[in-house]
Design a protein around this motif. Structure first.
Motif, short mmCIF file in Angstrom:
data_model
loop_
_atom_site.label_atom_id
_atom_site.label_comp_id
_atom_site.label_asym_id
_atom_site.label_seq_id
_atom_site.Cartn_x
_atom_site.Cartn_y
_atom_site.Cartn_z
N LEU A 1 45.01 33.04 30.33
CA LEU A 1 45.40 33.43 31.68
C LEU A 1 44.43 32.86 32.71
CD1 LEU A 1 47.21 35.06 33.58
CD2 LEU A 1 45.73 37.04 33.17
N THR A 2 43.14 32.92 32.43
CA THR A 2 42.15 32.35 33.37
C THR A 2 42.30 30.84 33.47
OG1 THR A 2 40.52 32.26 31.57
CG2 THR A 2 40.48 34.21 33.00
N ALA A 3 42.69 30.19 32.37
CA ALA A 3 42.90 28.73 32.42
C ALA A 3 44.07 28.39 33.34
CB ALA A 3 43.16 28.19 31.01
N LEU A 4 45.16 29.14 33.23
CA LEU A 4 46.29 28.92 34.13
C LEU A 4 45.92 29.24 35.58
CD1 LEU A 4 49.20 30.44 31.99
CD2 LEU A 4 48.72 28.02 32.41
N ARG B 1 32.95 24.45 40.24
CA ARG B 1 33.89 25.55 40.39
C ARG B 1 33.19 26.81 40.90
NH1 ARG B 1 36.54 22.16 37.16
NH2 ARG B 1 38.80 22.37 36.88
N VAL B 2 31.93 26.97 40.55
CA VAL B 2 31.17 28.09 41.10
C VAL B 2 31.01 27.94 42.61
CG1 VAL B 2 28.94 29.28 41.08
CG2 VAL B 2 29.95 28.49 38.93
N PHE B 3 30.81 26.71 43.06
CA PHE B 3 30.61 26.46 44.49
C PHE B 3 31.91 26.60 45.29
CE2 PHE B 3 26.76 24.39 42.94
CZ PHE B 3 25.84 24.85 43.86
N ARG B 4 33.03 26.78 44.61
CA ARG B 4 34.26 27.01 45.35
C ARG B 4 34.19 28.31 46.15
NH1 ARG B 4 39.02 25.52 41.09
NH2 ARG B 4 38.28 27.45 40.15
N GLY C 1 33.63 35.03 37.79
CA GLY C 1 32.87 36.15 37.23
C GLY C 1 33.44 36.65 35.92
N ALA C 2 34.77 36.64 35.79
CA ALA C 2 35.40 37.11 34.55
C ALA C 2 35.05 36.22 33.37
CB ALA C 2 36.91 37.18 34.74
N LYS C 3 34.86 34.92 33.63
CA LYS C 3 34.55 34.00 32.54
C LYS C 3 33.16 34.21 31.96
CE LYS C 3 37.62 30.15 33.67
NZ LYS C 3 37.71 28.71 34.04
N THR C 4 32.31 34.95 32.66
CA THR C 4 30.97 35.21 32.12
C THR C 4 30.98 36.31 31.06
OG1 THR C 4 30.49 36.82 33.89
CG2 THR C 4 29.91 34.52 34.31
N TYR C 5 32.13 36.99 30.87
CA TYR C 5 32.26 38.03 29.86
C TYR C 5 32.98 37.48 28.63
CZ TYR C 5 31.06 41.35 33.59
OH TYR C 5 30.43 42.02 34.60
N GLU C 6 32.84 38.20 27.55
CA GLU C 6 33.58 37.87 26.34
C GLU C 6 35.02 38.37 26.51
OE1 GLU C 6 32.78 36.17 23.73
OE2 GLU C 6 30.68 35.79 24.30
N VAL D 1 41.81 32.61 52.10
CA VAL D 1 40.72 33.54 51.82
C VAL D 1 41.00 34.32 50.54
CG1 VAL D 1 39.50 35.58 52.66
CG2 VAL D 1 40.06 33.73 54.25
N ALA D 2 42.24 34.74 50.35
CA ALA D 2 42.60 35.49 49.15
C ALA D 2 42.41 34.65 47.89
CB ALA D 2 44.05 35.97 49.25
N VAL D 3 42.80 33.38 47.94
CA VAL D 3 42.63 32.51 46.78
C VAL D 3 41.15 32.27 46.50
CG1 VAL D 3 43.06 30.18 45.89
CG2 VAL D 3 44.87 31.41 47.07
N ILE D 4 40.33 32.16 47.53
CA ILE D 4 38.88 31.99 47.32
C ILE D 4 38.32 33.24 46.64
CG2 ILE D 4 36.67 31.77 48.49
CD1 ILE D 4 38.07 30.10 50.62
N ILE D 5 38.75 34.42 47.06
CA ILE D 5 38.29 35.66 46.43
C ILE D 5 38.75 35.72 44.98
CG2 ILE D 5 38.48 38.18 46.47
CD1 ILE D 5 38.72 37.99 49.52
N ILE D 6 40.00 35.34 44.72
CA ILE D 6 40.50 35.30 43.34
C ILE D 6 39.69 34.31 42.51
CG2 ILE D 6 42.49 34.69 41.92
CD1 ILE D 6 44.28 35.71 44.18
N SER D 7 39.34 33.18 43.11
CA SER D 7 38.52 32.19 42.41
C SER D 7 37.16 32.77 42.04
CB SER D 7 38.35 30.94 43.28
OG SER D 7 37.47 30.02 42.67
N ALA D 8 36.57 33.54 42.95
CA ALA D 8 35.28 34.16 42.67
C ALA D 8 35.39 35.17 41.53
CB ALA D 8 34.74 34.84 43.93
N LEU D 9 36.47 35.96 41.54
CA LEU D 9 36.68 36.94 40.47
C LEU D 9 36.92 36.24 39.14
CD1 LEU D 9 38.96 39.50 42.36
CD2 LEU D 9 36.51 39.70 41.87
N GLU D 10 37.65 35.13 39.18
CA GLU D 10 37.93 34.39 37.94
C GLU D 10 36.65 33.80 37.35
OE1 GLU D 10 38.94 30.43 36.01
OE2 GLU D 10 38.44 30.63 38.14
#
Length: 281
Positions: free
Chosen positions: A47-50, A109-112, A34-39, A23-32
């Motif tokens: 870091l997001t690629a890793l 990846r969004v559907f993750r 969302g972060a990619k939608t910003y500059e 569950v924690a990794v899924i939440i981190i995936s969602a945050l990641e």
């Protein structure tokens, strides 16, 4: 040896810490995502690629553990949630560099984030209830469409000259009626037609009563009923001894209770007769 490994994987799969980690990794995936939608600066992008590689590898290991821990591997992919999880994981392995499949990989990846549904049992019950309620909802939605069509035709014939943007044809009229059903500034539409036709409030009141009150409550009732059945099925799968009595079981209990009452009443009557017999002598 394989059985020992499988037993260890079963314990790992059922471990609460492992479930919380997923569950924690899924939440981190969602945050990641969302972060990619910003500059982001270059360091943050690396870091997001890793992080994306770590999430993909973790999900690959997690689905492998679930597959190896399953007792019936031939039927593993017959379950809808297992198919969904596997597809998300496999397509996530597609490189996201400049290629024809890059866009598809990013969308998957969004559907993750949806994997949260397959991990949390309560969310699975909700989705399964909605899917099982669709056949019953179909008839309600069909009847609602008929009501929409009739009211849209009437509104288009009567109110088209007042506001063609809202009542110009039957398609636009149905969109206007959907706006009325959702109570989105519907009073402005009503007062506009009431300036010409004072009785038009009856048109809106009757439509809102049929759709917003009657039909939507029917939809909610059907979904709630199916959800109760799904919760009962889940409880029965977890605790087979807690089986809820069926109508046939209740009927048999009533018949047995009636027979017991008749037997007791006949015994009481015979006891009274036995007491009366010596007195008569």
């Amino acid at each position: 040896m394989f059985e020992s490994l499988q037993s260890r994987l079963v314990k790992l799969k059922d471990n609460r810490v492992f479930e919380f980690a997923v569950v924690a990794v899924i939440i981190i995936s969602a945050l990641e995502i969302g972060a990619k939608t910003y500059e982001l600066p270059a360091s943050a992008m690396s870091l997001t690629a890793l992080l994306d590689v770590f999430i993909t590898v973790f999900f690959l290991l997690e689905i492998s553990i679930r597959f190896l821990a399953d007792d019936d591997k031939r039927h593993f992919f017959k379950k809808g949630w297992n198919i969904f999880d596997t597809l998300v994981v496999v397509i996530s392995l597609i490189p996201v560099q400049d290629s024809e499949m890059a866009l598809l990989a990013r969308l998957v990846r969004v559907f993750r984030v949806l994997r949260m549904v397959s991990v949390v049992p309560e969310l699975r019950v909700l989705i399964n209830s909605l899917l099982k309620a669709l056949p019953q909802l179909g008839y309600v939605l069909l009847l609602m469409f008929i009501i929409f069509y009739i009211y849209a035709a009437i509104g288009s014939y009567i109110f088209a000259d007042i506001n063609p943007d809202l009542w110009g044809d039957i398609a636009i009229s149905m969109l206007t009626l959907f706006r009325i059903m959702t109570f989105e500034d519907w009073t402005d539409i009503q007062y506009e037609t009431m300036d010409v036709y004072g009785w038009s409030w009856l048109y809106y009141m009757s439509f809102i009563f049929l759709t917003a009150f009657a039909f939507l409550n029917m939809v909610i009732g059907i979904v709630v009923n199916v959800m109760e059945q799904e919760h009962a099925r889940e409880r029965l799968l977890k605790n087979p001894e807690d089986k809820q009595p069926t109508i046939a079981d209740l009927h048999n209990e009533i018949i047995a209770l009636k027979a017991l009452l008749q037997q007791q009443s006949s015994s009481a009557a015979s006891a009274v007769d036995d007491k009366k017999t010596p007195a008569a002598d």
